[in-house]
Design a protein around this motif. Sequence first.
Motif, short mmCIF file in Angstrom:
data_model
loop_
_atom_site.label_atom_id
_atom_site.label_comp_id
_atom_site.label_asym_id
_atom_site.label_seq_id
_atom_site.Cartn_x
_atom_site.Cartn_y
_atom_site.Cartn_z
N UNK A 201 0.36 -1.09 0.22
CA UNK A 201 0.32 -0.30 0.06
C UNK A 201 0.66 0.95 -0.60
N UNK A 202 1.66 0.23 0.47
CA UNK A 202 2.96 2.62 0.15
C UNK A 202 3.50 3.19 -0.48
N UNK A 203 3.96 1.55 -1.22
CA UNK A 203 4.29 1.63 -2.75
C UNK A 203 3.83 2.01 -3.56
N UNK A 204 2.48 1.74 -3.49
CA UNK A 204 1.37 2.79 -4.45
C UNK A 204 1.36 4.11 -3.81
N UNK B 205 3.65 5.69 -5.62
CA UNK B 205 3.72 6.20 -7.05
C UNK B 205 3.09 7.01 -7.45
N UNK B 206 1.95 6.93 -6.70
CA UNK B 206 0.62 7.57 -6.91
C UNK B 206 0.95 9.07 -6.16
N UNK B 207 1.79 9.64 -5.63
CA UNK B 207 2.06 10.80 -4.93
C UNK B 207 3.16 11.36 -6.54
N UNK B 208 3.58 10.82 -6.42
CA UNK B 208 5.04 10.69 -7.51
C UNK B 208 4.57 11.12 -9.18
N UNK C 178 -3.69 15.64 -12.50
CA UNK C 178 -4.48 15.50 -13.57
C UNK C 178 -3.94 14.35 -14.90
N UNK C 179 -3.35 13.80 -14.95
CA UNK C 179 -2.93 12.71 -15.61
C UNK C 179 -3.22 11.38 -15.08
N UNK C 180 -3.09 10.44 -15.69
CA UNK C 180 -2.97 9.36 -15.13
C UNK C 180 -4.23 8.79 -15.40
N UNK D 40 -2.91 11.38 -1.71
CA UNK D 40 -1.72 12.27 -2.50
C UNK D 40 -2.23 13.00 -3.15
N UNK D 41 -3.34 12.79 -4.15
CA UNK D 41 -3.71 13.63 -5.33
C UNK D 41 -4.47 15.04 -4.81
N UNK D 42 -5.04 14.97 -3.33
CA UNK D 42 -6.22 15.59 -2.21
C UNK D 42 -5.74 17.21 -3.10
N UNK D 43 -5.22 17.53 -3.28
CA UNK D 43 -4.81 18.82 -3.80
C UNK D 43 -6.32 19.06 -5.15
#
Length: 311
Positions: free
Chosen positions: A81-84, A87-90, A97-99, A287-290
């Motif tokens: 989960x932390x690795x995921x 990757x999400x943060x990166x 707004x990609x991916x 990670x994508x809260x913004x």
Amino acid sequence: MPPVRKRQPSLPQLRAFAAVAEHLHFRDAAAALGMSQPALSGAVSALEETLGVTLLERTTRKVLLSPAGERLAVRARAVLDEVGALMEEAEAVRAPFTGVLRLGVIPTVAPYLLPTVLRLVHDRYPALDLQVHEEQTSNLLAGLTTGRLDLLLLAVPLGVPGVVELPLFDEDFVLVTPLGHRLGGREGIAREALRELNLLLLDEGHCLRDQALDICREAGRADAPVTTTAAGLSTLVQLVAGGLGVTLLPRTAVRVETARSSQLLTGFFAEPAPTRRIALAMRGGAARAGEYGELASALRDALKPLPVRVL
């Protein structure tokens, strides 16, 4: 002498073990990961050798977790989960707004709001790969908390720890009746009228059913009308058109659903009318809260033409 470096497990090994721990079946776990059973078994065996513990109890008929496996499966899942999240943060830092964005939507919202959502994403966020999953609230929340889904569009409040709500709008409920009904087409209907009506509801598990029952209780109705139910609003409205009773619809659903039959009338409640609130929901600390906050703001503007009160 320098200290001897211990071997560390690899991510593929952890993924293999986590999949077996979840499915307790090598074939199902291998299918979930898209790999062969021998490769999966080899990865788990390599992990056992690296850790120096037996993780699984293998028999000819089934797979069981050993006591050590029970404990370490939780750790393995947390690491993955932390690795995921990493990757999400990166991905979010690299280009907003990609991916992929996996959006869960409840059935009583999806047909009426998705055209607006999809149009907004297409026009404003063309690089975003939006994937939509229509499910009932309980499944959506499970998907959000396990990371299967990123964002939800549903009725609130949820009252779930660790889930942050981004309110979008409030909308009134209206009363849909067959032709000739004494309340058909009327305005200023008192909520107390619900006490005596044959109210048709959705099946168990739909939050709209629970909201309708709450409205009935607020109107002073003690019993739960459950003589006839339906799996979706379209069926529910057709039952009303056939004269089996009346139902409550959210305003966003009225134009689509009542257009299916000429045998329906819409009545409006006196103020304050019964309402529901629709929001986006995300994991706390996402990670994508913004991005999600910006999407909520853009959605509020896009939803203004609908018969709702944008928040």
